[in-house]
Design an enzyme around this catalytic site. Structure first.
Site, mmCIF file in Angstrom:
data_model
loop_
_atom_site.group_PDB
_atom_site.id
_atom_site.type_symbol
_atom_site.label_atom_id
_atom_site.label_comp_id
_atom_site.label_asym_id
_atom_site.label_seq_id
_atom_site.Cartn_x
_atom_site.Cartn_y
_atom_site.Cartn_z
ATOM 1 N N CYS A 222 104.766 44.101 38.925
ATOM 2 C CA CYS A 222 105.068 43.023 39.843
ATOM 3 C C CYS A 222 103.990 41.860 39.697
ATOM 4 O O CYS A 222 104.129 40.774 40.255
ATOM 5 C CB CYS A 222 105.427 43.070 41.326
ATOM 6 S SG CYS A 222 107.146 44.275 41.279
ATOM 7 N N HIS A 301 91.993 46.265 39.219
ATOM 8 C CA HIS A 301 92.541 47.508 38.716
ATOM 9 C C HIS A 301 91.915 48.710 39.112
ATOM 10 O O HIS A 301 90.870 49.055 38.981
ATOM 11 C CB HIS A 301 92.387 47.360 37.135
ATOM 12 C CG HIS A 301 93.630 48.272 36.350
ATOM 13 N ND1 HIS A 301 94.128 49.357 36.800
ATOM 14 C CD2 HIS A 301 94.489 47.686 35.500
ATOM 15 C CE1 HIS A 301 95.080 49.689 36.113
ATOM 16 N NE2 HIS A 301 95.486 48.698 35.199
ATOM 17 N N HIS A 385 97.791 27.497 52.271
ATOM 18 C CA HIS A 385 99.234 28.148 52.059
ATOM 19 C C HIS A 385 98.983 29.560 51.472
ATOM 20 O O HIS A 385 98.093 29.755 50.703
ATOM 21 C CB HIS A 385 100.056 27.313 51.203
ATOM 22 C CG HIS A 385 100.210 25.815 51.616
ATOM 23 N ND1 HIS A 385 101.209 25.609 52.553
ATOM 24 C CD2 HIS A 385 99.563 24.552 51.024
ATOM 25 C CE1 HIS A 385 101.025 24.165 52.924
ATOM 26 N NE2 HIS A 385 100.205 23.817 51.922
ATOM 27 N N HIS A 389 103.309 38.292 47.370
ATOM 28 C CA HIS A 389 104.283 38.929 46.739
ATOM 29 C C HIS A 389 105.290 39.447 47.719
ATOM 30 O O HIS A 389 105.091 40.264 48.148
ATOM 31 C CB HIS A 389 103.799 40.085 45.781
ATOM 32 C CG HIS A 389 104.758 41.098 45.070
ATOM 33 N ND1 HIS A 389 105.922 40.366 44.543
ATOM 34 C CD2 HIS A 389 105.132 42.264 45.035
ATOM 35 C CE1 HIS A 389 106.817 41.301 44.012
ATOM 36 N NE2 HIS A 389 106.121 42.631 44.434
ATOM 37 N N HIS A 418 114.427 37.187 51.856
ATOM 38 C CA HIS A 418 115.670 37.464 52.431
ATOM 39 C C HIS A 418 116.791 36.712 51.697
ATOM 40 O O HIS A 418 117.850 37.174 51.372
ATOM 41 C CB HIS A 418 115.511 36.536 53.738
ATOM 42 C CG HIS A 418 116.801 36.181 54.445
ATOM 43 N ND1 HIS A 418 117.662 35.348 54.223
ATOM 44 C CD2 HIS A 418 117.455 37.021 55.386
ATOM 45 C CE1 HIS A 418 118.834 35.361 54.898
ATOM 46 N NE2 HIS A 418 118.555 36.572 55.613
ATOM 47 N N ASN A 422 113.593 41.170 46.070
ATOM 48 C CA ASN A 422 112.191 41.301 45.218
ATOM 49 C C ASN A 422 112.445 41.014 43.845
ATOM 50 O O ASN A 422 113.022 41.801 43.224
ATOM 51 C CB ASN A 422 111.740 42.859 45.528
ATOM 52 C CG ASN A 422 110.205 43.027 44.668
ATOM 53 O OD1 ASN A 422 110.033 42.198 43.917
ATOM 54 N ND2 ASN A 422 109.883 44.353 44.870
#
Length: 494
Positions: A222, A301, A385, A389, A418, A422
């Site tokens: 993702c 990572h 802001h 994810h 909502h 995802n």
């Protein structure tokens, strides 16, 4: 006069504000009085006195010219060696058709009718949905509406074409960009990697140039969207006057898990259709029309650690069904990855006041007592802001708690989860579009995008808004933004 804890907290608030202003504007606080004093002194002296003082210095004209030349040379070298500014001209998002909508009742009915799940697995998926934070309008691809699902190569390609071509058509229409004007193309899709690649599919569809620099990223989870942005940035630093298009998506069709292993059933409940197309440019002429300027990309990572490497893992269950297994240690591993990421990001974005407090906390822990609670920097001082994810309610809850964010700061992430579920690497762009659709994006605002992905990775991108952005009249939020934000209960009883 008010007394008690409230009064004390108010006083402490103003002490902290005063400290932040003093430290963050230290140079101004010191230099402004000095410049003012120097100005008054110069004004007090007459022209003849100033001329006499200049003569007393006995400055050699050759030395002056040499110094000026050296300064010009240094300034030129600095200007030429500075990284080229990277602009986000615009981006577009895929809006799934209404026919792909999957209400909870439909999802659970199909799950029961498919017949490959036992009663405990059906009940488990129902409990996950009840607590997921997803709404009734999330969408699955047409192949997943069949009973049983039809995860064929043809159906997967059809989903890819629908999502990617829709987003790109909108991008070309909105920006006026022609496919032959694209110099760099990057497509990221983690779990569907056909031959020819998805990037080749795009080139074929739009008949792009033969010398286009194309890349296809797969298996990166993702967080691959920000990896694509980082790759585009590096390429745009090398290739002058270029346009780069990044396409971020996840193809759901071939990844429906048909077994009963609980750790593999979670993706069925959370992942939904989505995609984004982003136009980046290093053209100077795009500065005025671009929405954002890329400031930083920080990648972390944790793949060297075995637990981190296997916490999101594609494998077969005992019955031979392929699925994505999510480890119970996922949130702890994500927390460690985030800690490493913000340790690198913090010095780049935090004001001096927060960096000093963090330094003092670190020294106190090292010298005085390791049990002292470490100071968590206030990233609200660095960003207006936050786009976290939308991987699930637990991810958003954990980051809100760890970074001490308000409900408004995580509103875009919760509402995206909502409304769209995802959507993997594209979720950050639905969140950014939510902020724009609410009319909250102002010139100079700073945006922090945070993404997590298999491997395990935590990546951050920092953007600065180039111009105040009017609420768009089209896009995925156009027909529903008036309803948001909505209250999302802890449990939705099905």
């Amino acid at each position: 006069m008010p007394t008690g804890p409230f009064s004390g907290s108010v006083k402490l608030k103003y002490v902290k504000l005063g400290y932040q202003y003093l430290v963050n504007h230290f140079m101004a606080v010191v230099l402004v009085p000095l410049i003012a004093a120097a100005t008054v002194e110069i004004a007090r002296r007459g022209p003849e006195e100033l001329l006499s003082l200049w003569r007393e210095l006995d400055v050699d004209l050759i030395h002056v010219l040499f110094s000026v030349f050296a300064l010009v040379l240094v300034a030129t070298v600095y200007a030429m060696s500075r990284p080229r500014p990277i602009y986000l001209v615009d981006y577009t998002l895929f809006k799934p058709p209404f026919t792909c909508r999957v209400p909870f009742s439909t999802f659970m009915e199909h799950t029961r009718l498919i017949g490959n799940l036992d009663a405990k697995s059906v009940e488990f998926q129902m409990r996950i949905l009840e607590r997921s934070g997803l709404g009734e309008e999330t969408c699955l691809p047409p192949a997943n509406h069949f009973i049983p699902p039809n995860p064929t190569m043809e159906a997967a390609r059809a989903e890819a074409e629908m999502v990617i071509f829709s987003a790109l058509d909108s991008l070309f229409q909105r920006t006026g960009l022609k496919p032959k004007d694209i110099d760099i193309l990057i497509v990221n899709c983690s779990l569907f990697s056909p031959t020819p690649s998805l990037s080749a599919m795009v080139i074929n569809k739009y008949k792009m140039r033969s010398n286009i620099k194309s890349f296809n990223l797969s298996g990166m989870g993702c967080s691959a969207g920000l990896i694509s942005i980082d790759l585009a940035r590096d390429l745009l630093q090398v290739h002058r006057n270029s346009n780069a298009v990044v396409v971020s998506t996840e193809i759901i069709t071939p990844n429906w898990y048909a077994g009963n292993q609980r750790s593999m059933l979670l993706p069925n409940c959370l992942f939904r259709m989505g995609g984004a197309a982003i136009l980046l440019s290093n053209h100077r002429r795009d500065r005025s029309r671009a929405k954002y300027r890329l400031v930083h990309v920080v990648r972390t990572h944790k793949g060297a650690d075995d637990k981190a490497y296997r916490c999101v893992y594609e494998e077969e269950d005992s019955q031979g069904n392929v699925g994505i297994s999510l480890s119970k240690d996922l949130m702890a591993i994500a927390g460690e990855a985030l800690k490493s990421n913000i340790t690198t990001l913090g010095p780049l974005v935090l004001p001096a006041s927060e960096q000093l407090l963090f330094l003092f906390s670190l020294i106190a822990r090292r010298i005085l007592n390791r049990n002292i609670r470490p100071y968590i920097p206030d990233f609200k001082q660095a960003f207006e802001h936050f786009c976290i994810h939308a991987g699930g309610r637990a991810v958003i809850d954990e980051l809100q708690k760890s970074l001490d964010l308000s409900a408004e700061h995580v509103e875009a992430s919760r509402m995206t989860l909502h409304r769209f579920g995802n959507t993997s690497s594209s979720s950050l762009w639905y969140e950014l579009n939510y902020i724009e659709a609410k009319g909250r994006m102002r010139r100079g605002d700073r945006v922090w995008q945070i993404a997590f992905g298999s491997g395990f990775k935590c990546n951050s991108a920092v953007w600065r808004c180039n111009r105040t952005i009017k609420a768009p009249i089209d896009g995925p939020w156009s027909d529903c933004i008036y309803r948001y934000p909505v209250h999302i209960p802890d449990v939705v009883k099905l």
